[in-house]
Structure formats: C-alpha cells, structure tokens
Design a protein around this motif. Structure first.
Motif, short mmCIF file in Angstrom:
data_model
loop_
_atom_site.label_atom_id
_atom_site.label_comp_id
_atom_site.label_asym_id
_atom_site.label_seq_id
_atom_site.Cartn_x
_atom_site.Cartn_y
_atom_site.Cartn_z
N ALA A 32 0.81 -1.23 0.00
CA ALA A 32 0.00 0.00 0.00
C ALA A 32 0.83 1.27 0.00
O ALA A 32 0.37 2.32 0.40
CB ALA A 32 -0.97 0.01 1.18
N SER A 33 2.08 1.17 -0.47
CA SER A 33 2.91 2.37 -0.59
C SER A 33 2.71 3.03 -1.95
O SER A 33 3.27 4.08 -2.24
CB SER A 33 4.39 2.01 -0.41
N ARG B 56 -0.79 4.72 4.20
CA ARG B 56 -1.01 3.42 3.56
C ARG B 56 -2.31 2.79 4.03
O ARG B 56 -3.05 2.17 3.25
CB ARG B 56 0.18 2.49 3.84
N ARG C 204 -5.47 1.73 1.75
CA ARG C 204 -6.02 0.37 1.77
C ARG C 204 -7.50 0.40 2.10
O ARG C 204 -8.30 -0.36 1.50
CB ARG C 204 -5.26 -0.46 2.81
#
Length: 212
Positions: A10-11, A136, A140
């Motif tokens: 999730a970067s 992040r 998400r």
C-alpha cells in the motif's frame, strides 16, 4: 532493461510499477499476486498456511490465468500471503518463474518486496517506494470500500505494521532497500507525481548519472 520496484504494501508501488511499464512498453509483473494466489488456494482448500510442503506444492502448480481474480485483492488474502511468502520452499518454487519473466526482451518492471535484493539483484534500475503507514492504511481502506467491503482503518493500520515487522525480520529475503536502490517517498505524491518521479529516476540511470 529490468526495473525493480520494492517497498511495503500500500505504498503505491503497484500502480506506479504498472504505469512505468506502460510508459516504456515493458511487461509488468506484480509478484505479490503470485504469493496471494498461493495463499488464496491454501485458504480455499482449508489448508494450514504454515504447512510449508503443501504450500510449495501449490506454488509449483499455479495457473497464471488466476492472477486477475478479484478475490486475490481481499484483506484476508493479503494477510495470508504475508504468511506463506515467509516460507523458504514457497519462495524457492517461485523464484525461477519471476526471473524467467524478467529476462524476456525488451524489458520488464517487477514489483514486490525482494526484487532488487533477491530476484533481480542485477536490475539496471532499482526503486524502493515507501509511504507513511497511516497514509497506507487510508489507501487500503479506500480500496476496500471501493470494492464494497467494510474497512476498519485502525485494524488495517495494525495489520500493516504487523506485516512490515514480519517481512522485515523474516529469515529468507527480508524486506529491505538494496544498497544501490533509489528511495522514493510516495507519502504525499498523487499517482501522476509518483510516476513522474519514477520516470525521472529511470531516465537519470539511462543517462548515466549517479544521482537524480
């Protein structure tokens, strides 16, 4: 040319890698999908995620045609993938597949957590993408809600931190920045900004410059 994109989940590295591949006309492989496919198969069969022998068998019989299955993007499968990806025999079974993919001309962009350090240590360009854990978690949660799933941001953040800890400290192929990788902090960049920054890095390397 092989471009290795690494970093925590999730970067934003997945979208960045896909866009980078499209920009250069290269093939793209999200290596996390491979581990998610193994995890999904294990969960679907009711198998113990820590059963290394069975997980390795599943890894060796994967069907690439399943990599687009929307179920692989679920939070539960992502967490399970972090468990199976730490199993040495599973990683061994999937290394050859990833290296063969990377070797096909004219070039490839692979994103994961050990591309620049283990899978393609000789990649011409290595980029390590990071982002603040809270951001992040927000990303998400937005992804989950866009799929119609409930999303507890606090729980997602706790899971992200636990996964980072597990991946950074696993005995095989731990998550870490390669010594010759460029760091790209994606915390406050939108998609276009992140892609532009990555292209600048690639172009700097192609031009033979040592610094971006």
């Amino acid at each position: 040319m092989i471009i290795a994109i690494d970093g925590p989940a999730a970067s934003g590295k997945g979208t960045l890698a896909k866009r980078l591949a499209a920009h250069y006309g290269y093939r793209h492989l999200d290596t996390g999908v491979i581990y998610r496919a193994v995890a999904h198969a294990m969960l679907s069969a009711g198998l113990d995620l820590n059963d290394e022998a069975r997980a390795a068998e599943v890894a060796m019989t994967l069907d690439p045609g399943t990599f687009d299955d929307p179920a692989l993007k679920s939070h539960a499968v992502g967490s399970a993938a972090s468990v199976v990806s730490a199993l040495p025999k599973v990683r061994e079974a999937l290394v050859a597949f990833q290296r063969q993919f990377a070797a096909v001309p004219p070039g490839a962009v692979l994103d994961g957590r050990d591309i620049g350090t283990v899978i393609c240590p000789d990649a011409e360009v290595k980029i390590f993408v990071v982002a603040d854990p809270k951001i992040r978690a927000q990303r998400r949660a937005l992804e989950a809600r866009s799929r119609g799933e409930a999303a507890d941001e606090a729980a997602i953040l706790a899971d992200i931190l636990a996964r980072d800890e597990r991946d950074q400290n696993r005995s095989v192929a731990p998550l870490k920045q390669a010594p010759d990788a460029y760091l790209l902090d994606n915390s406050h960049l939108d998609i276009e900004g992140g892609v532009r920054a990555a292209i600048d890095i690639v172009e700097a390397v192609r031009a033979g410059r040592q610094r971006v």
